[in-house]
Design a protein around this motif. Structure first.
Motif, PDB file in Angstrom:
ATOM      1  N   THR A  69       0.855  -1.181   0.000  1.00  0.00           N
ATOM      2  CA  THR A  69       0.000   0.000   0.000  1.00  0.00           C
ATOM      3  C   THR A  69       0.893   1.233   0.000  1.00  0.00           C
ATOM      4  O   THR A  69       1.638   1.437   0.946  1.00  0.00           O
ATOM      5  CB  THR A  69      -0.890   0.022   1.245  1.00  0.00           C
ATOM      6  OG1 THR A  69      -1.593  -1.212   1.326  1.00  0.00           O
ATOM      7  CG2 THR A  69      -1.873   1.153   1.179  1.00  0.00           C
ATOM      8  N   VAL A  73      -1.634   7.147  -0.126  1.00  0.00           N
ATOM      9  CA  VAL A  73      -3.024   6.933  -0.553  1.00  0.00           C
ATOM     10  C   VAL A  73      -4.000   7.322   0.552  1.00  0.00           C
ATOM     11  O   VAL A  73      -3.642   7.473   1.714  1.00  0.00           O
ATOM     12  CB  VAL A  73      -3.271   5.468  -0.950  1.00  0.00           C
ATOM     13  CG1 VAL A  73      -2.445   5.107  -2.132  1.00  0.00           C
ATOM     14  CG2 VAL A  73      -3.006   4.544   0.211  1.00  0.00           C
ATOM     15  N   ASP A  74      -5.248   7.456   0.131  1.00  0.00           N
ATOM     16  CA  ASP A  74      -6.349   7.746   1.044  1.00  0.00           C
ATOM     17  C   ASP A  74      -6.856   6.392   1.543  1.00  0.00           C
ATOM     18  O   ASP A  74      -7.657   5.741   0.883  1.00  0.00           O
ATOM     19  CB  ASP A  74      -7.435   8.484   0.238  1.00  0.00           C
ATOM     20  CG  ASP A  74      -8.210   9.411   1.119  1.00  0.00           C
ATOM     21  OD1 ASP A  74      -8.343   9.075   2.305  1.00  0.00           O
ATOM     22  OD2 ASP A  74      -8.669  10.447   0.623  1.00  0.00           O
ATOM     23  N   ARG A  75      -6.380   5.936   2.673  1.00  0.00           N
ATOM     24  CA  ARG A  75      -6.521   4.524   3.031  1.00  0.00           C
ATOM     25  C   ARG A  75      -7.947   3.978   2.993  1.00  0.00           C
ATOM     26  O   ARG A  75      -8.176   2.920   2.390  1.00  0.00           O
ATOM     27  CB  ARG A  75      -5.893   4.262   4.399  1.00  0.00           C
ATOM     28  CG  ARG A  75      -4.408   4.027   4.322  1.00  0.00           C
ATOM     29  CD  ARG A  75      -3.875   3.542   5.651  1.00  0.00           C
ATOM     30  NE  ARG A  75      -4.113   2.126   5.840  1.00  0.00           N
ATOM     31  CZ  ARG A  75      -3.278   1.187   5.440  1.00  0.00           C
ATOM     32  NH1 ARG A  75      -2.173   1.521   4.826  1.00  0.00           N
ATOM     33  NH2 ARG A  75      -3.541  -0.081   5.646  1.00  0.00           N
ATOM     34  N   TYR A  78      -9.056   3.661  -0.560  1.00  0.00           N
ATOM     35  CA  TYR A  78      -8.137   2.767  -1.270  1.00  0.00           C
ATOM     36  C   TYR A  78      -8.449   1.310  -0.928  1.00  0.00           C
ATOM     37  O   TYR A  78      -8.462   0.443  -1.795  1.00  0.00           O
ATOM     38  CB  TYR A  78      -6.714   3.131  -0.874  1.00  0.00           C
ATOM     39  CG  TYR A  78      -5.641   2.287  -1.493  1.00  0.00           C
ATOM     40  CD1 TYR A  78      -5.158   2.566  -2.764  1.00  0.00           C
ATOM     41  CD2 TYR A  78      -5.085   1.207  -0.808  1.00  0.00           C
ATOM     42  CE1 TYR A  78      -4.167   1.799  -3.320  1.00  0.00           C
ATOM     43  CE2 TYR A  78      -4.094   0.440  -1.363  1.00  0.00           C
ATOM     44  CZ  TYR A  78      -3.640   0.741  -2.617  1.00  0.00           C
ATOM     45  OH  TYR A  78      -2.656  -0.026  -3.183  1.00  0.00           O
ATOM     46  N   SER A 141      -6.359   6.419  -4.834  1.00  0.00           N
ATOM     47  CA  SER A 141      -4.946   6.150  -5.122  1.00  0.00           C
ATOM     48  C   SER A 141      -4.122   7.416  -5.066  1.00  0.00           C
ATOM     49  O   SER A 141      -2.902   7.362  -4.986  1.00  0.00           O
ATOM     50  CB  SER A 141      -4.791   5.548  -6.511  1.00  0.00           C
ATOM     51  OG  SER A 141      -5.538   4.391  -6.622  1.00  0.00           O
ATOM     52  N   LYS A 142      -4.767   8.572  -5.137  1.00  0.00           N
ATOM     53  CA  LYS A 142      -4.061   9.863  -5.173  1.00  0.00           C
ATOM     54  C   LYS A 142      -2.999   9.870  -6.263  1.00  0.00           C
ATOM     55  O   LYS A 142      -1.844  10.217  -6.045  1.00  0.00           O
ATOM     56  CB  LYS A 142      -3.431  10.166  -3.819  1.00  0.00           C
ATOM     57  CG  LYS A 142      -4.460  10.456  -2.760  1.00  0.00           C
ATOM     58  CD  LYS A 142      -4.090  11.689  -1.988  1.00  0.00           C
ATOM     59  CE  LYS A 142      -5.211  12.083  -1.074  1.00  0.00           C
ATOM     60  NZ  LYS A 142      -4.753  12.555   0.201  1.00  0.00           N
ATOM     61  N   ASN A 143      -3.365   9.382  -7.415  1.00  0.00           N
ATOM     62  CA  ASN A 143      -2.462   9.368  -8.553  1.00  0.00           C
ATOM     63  C   ASN A 143      -3.214  10.010  -9.699  1.00  0.00           C
ATOM     64  O   ASN A 143      -4.393   9.739  -9.903  1.00  0.00           O
ATOM     65  CB  ASN A 143      -2.115   7.905  -8.867  1.00  0.00           C
ATOM     66  CG  ASN A 143      -1.160   7.784 -10.019  1.00  0.00           C
ATOM     67  OD1 ASN A 143      -1.407   8.316 -11.098  1.00  0.00           O
ATOM     68  ND2 ASN A 143      -0.081   7.095  -9.809  1.00  0.00           N
ATOM     69  N   GLU A 239      -2.211   1.961  -8.711  1.00  0.00           N
ATOM     70  CA  GLU A 239      -1.439   1.876  -7.470  1.00  0.00           C
ATOM     71  C   GLU A 239      -1.707   0.586  -6.709  1.00  0.00           C
ATOM     72  O   GLU A 239      -1.261   0.438  -5.582  1.00  0.00           O
ATOM     73  CB  GLU A 239      -1.773   3.066  -6.569  1.00  0.00           C
ATOM     74  CG  GLU A 239      -1.352   4.413  -7.127  1.00  0.00           C
ATOM     75  CD  GLU A 239       0.144   4.603  -7.117  1.00  0.00           C
ATOM     76  OE1 GLU A 239       0.842   3.754  -6.555  1.00  0.00           O
ATOM     77  OE2 GLU A 239       0.599   5.598  -7.700  1.00  0.00           O
TER      78      GLU A 239
END
Lengths: 357, 367
Positions: A69, A73-75, A78, A141-143, A239
């Motif tokens: 992980t 990321v925004d757990r 995610y 995923s903050k991607n 991710e």
């Protein structure tokens, strides 16, 4: 209660094993198309069987890979995303009738897990909920690539949801029931001297084509695989690794199974082979072959699987011979072609129905 | 960069980019509003390295300048060296070189033809292309010992004569490839989605061609009949009979058509070469190449690579090492100047098809 548990275990095991072998079919079919041999090295006790154990090797690989992980990321989102994607893909499978309901001691036993009277609505609503997995996966995923993928998936699935629902309206006009089992029953009628079955694809060819196209867009596969276009934005699951990715992957193939199963149910006469009635085969050339109810259910289950695999094969064939649409072209196709056509189909169908009545 | 825009790096590790380079884009929704290419991920300093080596040792270097197509570089370097040293090469060597060049062009175009479909997510012809290219590589292996890097063309001719029966095997392979091509056409050219994606994509204004120095299939797709093989013929090309291929569309579809017709042309040329190839010597008599002093002078040699005009500017100061070698590849123009301008206003999905259409080769941009 025990009956329900048995049904859940049997049906979902069947679904997951089918999904595993859809992955094998995809590998083998793409290999055939691309002049390759395909996966054939997985070996159990010295037996290779041309890759028949490969899906299990793949599944084991997914389970034992490192599940990493990323720290940024925004757990909650995610972690929730793959679960939601898989659940909302898998639950509607339970609503598909794989065989007729069984009449034991005066009581009806449905053989599908959710033998609901509003099966059509249930399946459609669960299908549209499946998009949450994709949105949350892309967002959590903050991607940036993942975000673009999630955004595309949202727009695409919401647009094609409309076409999917509208194309089914034509079917529901012809077979006036929301119960999937009833719809299958109603397709078991014959015309032209009892030779031609009145399947959905014969009564509603346009709706069948629209349903297939919208369904392919709905489960995000080529030529509509924009959310995961690997040469453009890699995908919303960028991710994810290990079994979390595996869950997205399985959800993808469960949706293939679901689409093939729904198409079979709505348009290909469901689990009924031609000329099979409540008490056995009645052939149009006059022969009859009476069978016990249990045998009939078994034949129905096998027939359903055969039709399902033919549809899966067709879907995979399209997947390996078409490139991907561009996003604006995809939206054009959905809003400017599919939706007007499905409305046209509804008008024609209801007009014809009114005239016949 | 406004608040509505997202900055995104496409590459250097990205399946849609044609090599180790990155494109930095600003995205507004799905549309690219600004693009900048970044190269330098693959800088190996070839031009400088050549200045420290005797000429013959530079051959393994030049063939790595553009990986899938080494022979054009070898031939250019050898021809420049011959011009500097004033060597006349045997007639048969010229024909063998031309044969190698055309085979190399053919394998590159076949791989490209599949690759353009791959850039749009259709991976089937990619596999076919790589598979069919392999038959040509088999021939190269038989001829030169190497599959990708041949180091076959030498100053003064070629390293070895053709093996026995090689011509027949080449002709047989050409028949096989010609039989396979309709299958490609069916899945690529006649595919409605491919046509929809490529028609009108990457439309180049005609005046950019002269302004930027665009060459090769991209220029020919804009209707400029410029082909070094015809306009400045080298090796055996003056004796071959062919026409320059042009299309008028100036978009990615026209580039696809040009390259598709180039495949046919290459097959045709290979058949002509084999038919007309003379007998005789294949290597001129040379001084000892390890102590070979080249007379002072400078020269510019150029040839037609698959991507466009490929030029070598070579200066000798009378020693056994070059004073300066400058390599001028078409990808520098296509992959930087042209690409940056073309991407503005396009959809992010079209980055890969545009890069593949321009046939950019990042290793060639940074020598």
């Amino acid at each position: 209660m025990v009956w329900v548990v048995i049904k859940v275990v049997v049906i979902f095991t069947w679904a997951l094993v089918t999904v595993l072998y859809i992955t094998l079919l995809e590998r083998k079919e793409s290999a055939l198309i691309q002049d390759r041999i395909g996966a054939n090295r997985a070996e159990v006790l010295g037996l290779r069987l041309n890759g028949l154990f490969q899906p299990f090797a793949d599944a084991l690989k997914m389970f034992f890979k490192e599940d990493y992980t990323p720290p940024f990321v925004d757990r909650p989102f995610y972690l929730a995303a793959p679960l939601l994607a898989l659940i909302f893909a898998l639950v509607p499978v339970g609503a598909i009738p794989v065989a007729d309901s069984l009449n034991l001691g005066g009581k009806e036993f449905s053989l599908s897990v959710i033998g609901s009277n509003v099966g059509v609505v249930l399946v459609l609503s669960l299908l549209s909920l499946g998009i949450y997995g994709v949105i949350l996966g892309g967002y959590g995923s903050k991607n940036k690539y993942g975000l673009v993928g999630g955004m595309r998936a949202t727009a695409q699935v919401i647009s094609y949801e409309v076409a999917l629902g509208l194309s089914l309206v034509g079917v529901l006009l012809v077979f006036p029931s929301l119960n999937l089992n009833e719809i299958v029953h109603m397709q078991n009628r014959y015309v032209l001297g009892g030779w031609v079955p009145l399947w959905g694809i014969i009564l509603q060819p346009l709706a069948a084509a629209l349903f297939l196209i919208a369904g392919m867009a709905e489960n995000k596969r080529v030529p509509f695989d924009l959310p995961e276009g690997e040469s453009e934005i890699i995908g919303y699951f960028l991710e994810y690794s290990g079994m979390k990715f595996g869950m997205f992957f399985v959800a993808d193939f469960v949706e293939v199974l679901l689409l093939a199963g729904l198409f079979t149910t709505f348009f290909l006469g469901g689990y009924n082979p031609p000329y099979l009635f409540q008490d056995g085969f009645h052939f149009p050339w006059g022969g009859t072959w009476l069978l016990s109810p249990v045998w009939i259910r078994l034949i129905q289950f096998i027939t359903f699987n055969i039709k399902l695999w033919i549809m899966v094969w067709f879907l995979l064939l399209i997947r390996w011979t078409y490139p991907r649409y561009r996003f604006d072209q995809l939206m054009d196709l959905g809003w400017k072609s599919l939706i007007p056509l499905s409305i046209f189909n509804i008008i024609i169908t209801s007009g014809v129905m009114a005239v016949i009545k | 960069m406004s608040k509505e825009e997202v900055r995104l790096f496409i590459g250097p590790q990205h399946p849609g980019v044609t090599g180790n380079m990155s494109v930095e884009v600003l995205l507004k929704g799905d549309t690219i509003t600004w693009a900048k290419t970044h190269i330098g991920y693959l800088h190996r300093g070839f031009e400088k390295l050549m200045e420290r080596r005797i000429y013959i040792k530079s051959f393994p270097l030049v063939c790595r300048i553009c990986v899938p197509e080494p022979d054009t570089n070898e031939e250019n370097f050898a021809r420049g060296l011959e011009e500097l040293a004033g060597i006349e090469i045997p007639e048969r060597a010229k024909w063998i070189r031309t044969l190698v060049l055309e085979l190399s062009r053919l394998q590159m175009f076949i791989m490209w033809y599949g690759g353009i479909a791959g850039s749009m997510g259709l991976s089937t012809p990619v596999q076919w292309g790589i598979g069919d290219r392999d038959y040509i590589l088999d021939l190269f292996e038989e001829l030169t010992g190497g599959r990708i890097y041949h180091i076959y063309i030498m100053p003064g001719g070629v390293r070895k004569d053709l093996p026995e029966g090689f011509e027949e095997r080449v002709l047989k392979l050409m028949d096989i490839i010609e039989q396979r091509l309709p299958e490609y056409d069916e899945i690529i050219m006649e595919n409605a989605v491919v046509q929809k994606r490529l028609k009108g994509l990457a439309k180049i204004p005609r005046d950019w061609v002269d302004e930027m120095g665009i060459t090769g299939p991209v220029a020919r797709a804009c209707g400029f009949p410029y082909d070094v093989r015809k306009d400045h013929p080298y090796e055996a090309y003056p004796y071959l009979d062919f026409d320059v291929i042009t299309e008028d569309g100036c978009d990615a579809w026209a580039m696809l058509l040009v390259r598709r017709r180039e495949i046919d042309l290459s097959i045709n040329l290979i058949r002509q070469i084999i038919e007309k190839m003379p007998k005789g010597e294949f290597l001129a008599r040379l001084p000892n190449v390890l102590y070979w002093k080249i007379p002072p002078g400078e020269t510019y040699v150029k040839s037609e690579a698959t991507r466009g005009e490929f030029g070598y500017y070579m200066v000798s100061d009378g020693s056994d090492k070059p004073r300066r070698v400058h390599v001028n590849g078409p990808s520098f123009v296509h992959g930087i100047t042209l690409l940056e301008r073309l991407l503005v206003g396009q959809n992010i999905a079209d980055v890969a098809p545009i890069m593949v259409s321009l046939q950019t080769c990042p290793p060639e941009m940074e020598r």
